[in-house]
Scaffold this motif. Structure first.
Motif, mmCIF file in Angstrom:
data_model
loop_
_atom_site.group_PDB
_atom_site.id
_atom_site.type_symbol
_atom_site.label_atom_id
_atom_site.label_comp_id
_atom_site.label_asym_id
_atom_site.label_seq_id
_atom_site.Cartn_x
_atom_site.Cartn_y
_atom_site.Cartn_z
ATOM 1 N N THR A 101 0.805 -1.221 0.000
ATOM 2 C CA THR A 101 0.000 0.000 0.000
ATOM 3 C C THR A 101 0.839 1.272 0.000
ATOM 4 O OG1 THR A 101 -1.743 -1.196 1.142
ATOM 5 C CG2 THR A 101 -1.890 1.205 1.128
ATOM 6 N N PRO A 102 1.842 1.408 0.876
ATOM 7 C CA PRO A 102 2.665 2.620 0.787
ATOM 8 C C PRO A 102 3.455 2.703 -0.506
ATOM 9 C CG PRO A 102 3.522 1.116 2.454
ATOM 10 C CD PRO A 102 2.176 0.623 2.083
ATOM 11 N N ALA A 103 3.874 1.550 -1.058
ATOM 12 C CA ALA A 103 4.585 1.584 -2.329
ATOM 13 C C ALA A 103 3.683 2.112 -3.437
ATOM 14 C CB ALA A 103 5.109 0.191 -2.688
ATOM 15 N N ILE A 104 2.432 1.678 -3.437
ATOM 16 C CA ILE A 104 1.479 2.176 -4.427
ATOM 17 C C ILE A 104 1.210 3.654 -4.208
ATOM 18 C CG2 ILE A 104 -0.929 2.039 -5.176
ATOM 19 C CD1 ILE A 104 -0.795 -0.955 -4.805
ATOM 20 N N SER A 105 1.195 4.094 -2.948
ATOM 21 C CA SER A 105 0.992 5.507 -2.649
ATOM 22 C C SER A 105 2.085 6.361 -3.274
ATOM 23 C CB SER A 105 0.959 5.713 -1.130
ATOM 24 O OG SER A 105 0.742 7.056 -0.805
ATOM 25 N N GLY B 255 9.839 -0.161 -5.497
ATOM 26 C CA GLY B 255 9.472 -0.974 -6.643
ATOM 27 C C GLY B 255 9.343 -2.442 -6.298
ATOM 28 N N ALA B 256 10.216 -2.947 -5.418
ATOM 29 C CA ALA B 256 10.166 -4.356 -5.041
ATOM 30 C C ALA B 256 8.896 -4.695 -4.273
ATOM 31 C CB ALA B 256 11.395 -4.715 -4.214
ATOM 32 N N ALA B 257 8.292 -3.698 -3.606
ATOM 33 C CA ALA B 257 7.079 -3.938 -2.821
ATOM 34 C C ALA B 257 5.814 -3.912 -3.676
ATOM 35 C CB ALA B 257 6.962 -2.906 -1.706
ATOM 36 N N LEU B 258 5.904 -3.403 -4.898
ATOM 37 C CA LEU B 258 4.714 -3.315 -5.748
ATOM 38 C C LEU B 258 4.297 -4.696 -6.224
ATOM 39 C CD1 LEU B 258 5.686 -0.181 -7.854
ATOM 40 C CD2 LEU B 258 3.825 -0.318 -6.189
ATOM 41 N N PRO B 259 2.995 -4.981 -6.252
ATOM 42 C CA PRO B 259 2.518 -6.279 -6.733
ATOM 43 C C PRO B 259 2.566 -6.361 -8.244
ATOM 44 C CG PRO B 259 0.658 -4.873 -6.201
ATOM 45 C CD PRO B 259 1.899 -4.100 -5.829
ATOM 46 N N GLY B 260 2.326 -7.555 -8.768
ATOM 47 C CA GLY B 260 2.295 -7.737 -10.220
ATOM 48 C C GLY B 260 1.277 -6.831 -10.876
ATOM 49 N N GLY B 261 1.641 -6.291 -12.025
ATOM 50 C CA GLY B 261 0.756 -5.368 -12.726
ATOM 51 C C GLY B 261 0.967 -3.924 -12.353
ATOM 52 N N HIS B 262 1.782 -3.673 -11.347
ATOM 53 C CA HIS B 262 2.102 -2.304 -10.953
ATOM 54 C C HIS B 262 3.593 -2.064 -11.163
ATOM 55 C CE1 HIS B 262 -1.679 -2.920 -8.805
ATOM 56 N NE2 HIS B 262 -1.788 -1.602 -8.724
ATOM 57 N N SER B 263 3.918 -0.870 -11.548
ATOM 58 C CA SER B 263 5.326 -0.513 -11.713
ATOM 59 C C SER B 263 5.495 0.973 -11.427
ATOM 60 C CB SER B 263 5.816 -0.826 -13.133
ATOM 61 O OG SER B 263 5.090 -0.064 -14.085
#
Length: 226
Positions: free
Chosen positions: A87-91, A116-124
């Motif tokens: 969640t914070p990575a997406i933020s 970037g390593a914390a983002l799930p698949g489909g997110h970058s």
């Protein structure tokens, strides 16, 4: 040319720092993430404590890293803020997509790597410009570039403000505040040294180009190939 205003500062720069369980994005994970948009932070700032084990992951815990950030394992188990590191990575990723920002920090590529390593698949993470404060410092203060010099945020704070070494470990949020202060000082010195007599400011791209020269200068001073 861009006027010297707080609006320019707030619109252009994202200050970012992380604390982690170690140095390897493949083996370690974030335990704290802080970021702030602009020198004043009025366009948004966040601080997250992260339990790196909540999603079933088992990242390694480095005692050397704990000695730096001073966060014991027990204090992040069940961390109350944003249960997952995702969640914070997406933020952060969303903040970078909302407006074109220059990511500023001391070794910001390290922090972006963990985000970037914390983002799930489909997110970058979007492609962003990065300004390493160490490069800007190197460009303005080449006399400090010795083979044994370790130009980190603490060193720059001490050199630019006269404040002593940190007497205790410090947080990601504290480092973001220090990075804002260091950047504010370095930016002013950069402008004082390089602004044309008409009083116009250089474009952000000019400043970034110059920091690349700073990296080259640092390599030359250390006898490395450029």
């Amino acid at each position: 040319m861009i006027p010297d205003t707080d609006a320019f500062d707030d619109d252009a720069f994202l200050f970012l720092d992380t604390e982690t369980t170690g140095l390897d994005t493949g083996r370690h994970a974030m335990i704290e993430l802080a970021y702030c948009v602009g020198l004043t932070g009025r366009l948004g700032s966040e601080v997250f404590l992260i339990d790196p084990y909540r999603d079933g992951r088992c990242p390694a815990w480095s005692l050397e890293a704990e000695a730096v950030h001073g966060v014991p394992l027990t204090s992040v188990r069940g961390a109350p803020h944003r249960w997952s590191p995702v969640t914070p990575a997406i933020s952060v990723a969303d903040a970078l997509r909302i407006r074109p920002l220059v990511v500023v920090g001391s070794n910001p590529m390290f922090d972006l790597g963990f985000v970037g390593a914390a983002l799930p698949g489909g997110h970058s993470l979007p492609r962003v410009e990065v300004l390493d404060l160490r490069d800007l410092f190197a460009a303005l203060h080449p006399e400090e570039l010795t083979p044994e010099a370790r130009i980190g945020l603490e060193f720059m704070m001490r050199r630019l403000t006269g404040q002593p070494n940190y007497q205790q470990p410090h947080s990601a949020a504290g480092d973001v505040a220090d990075a804002q202060l260091v950047f504010s000082i370095l930016r002013r010195r950069f402008l004082d040294a390089f602004v044309a007599s008409e009083g116009h400011l250089p474009l952000v791209a000019d400043l970034l180009d110059f920091t690349r020269s700073g990296r080259a200068l640092r390599k030359l001073r250390r006898g490395e190939a450029v």
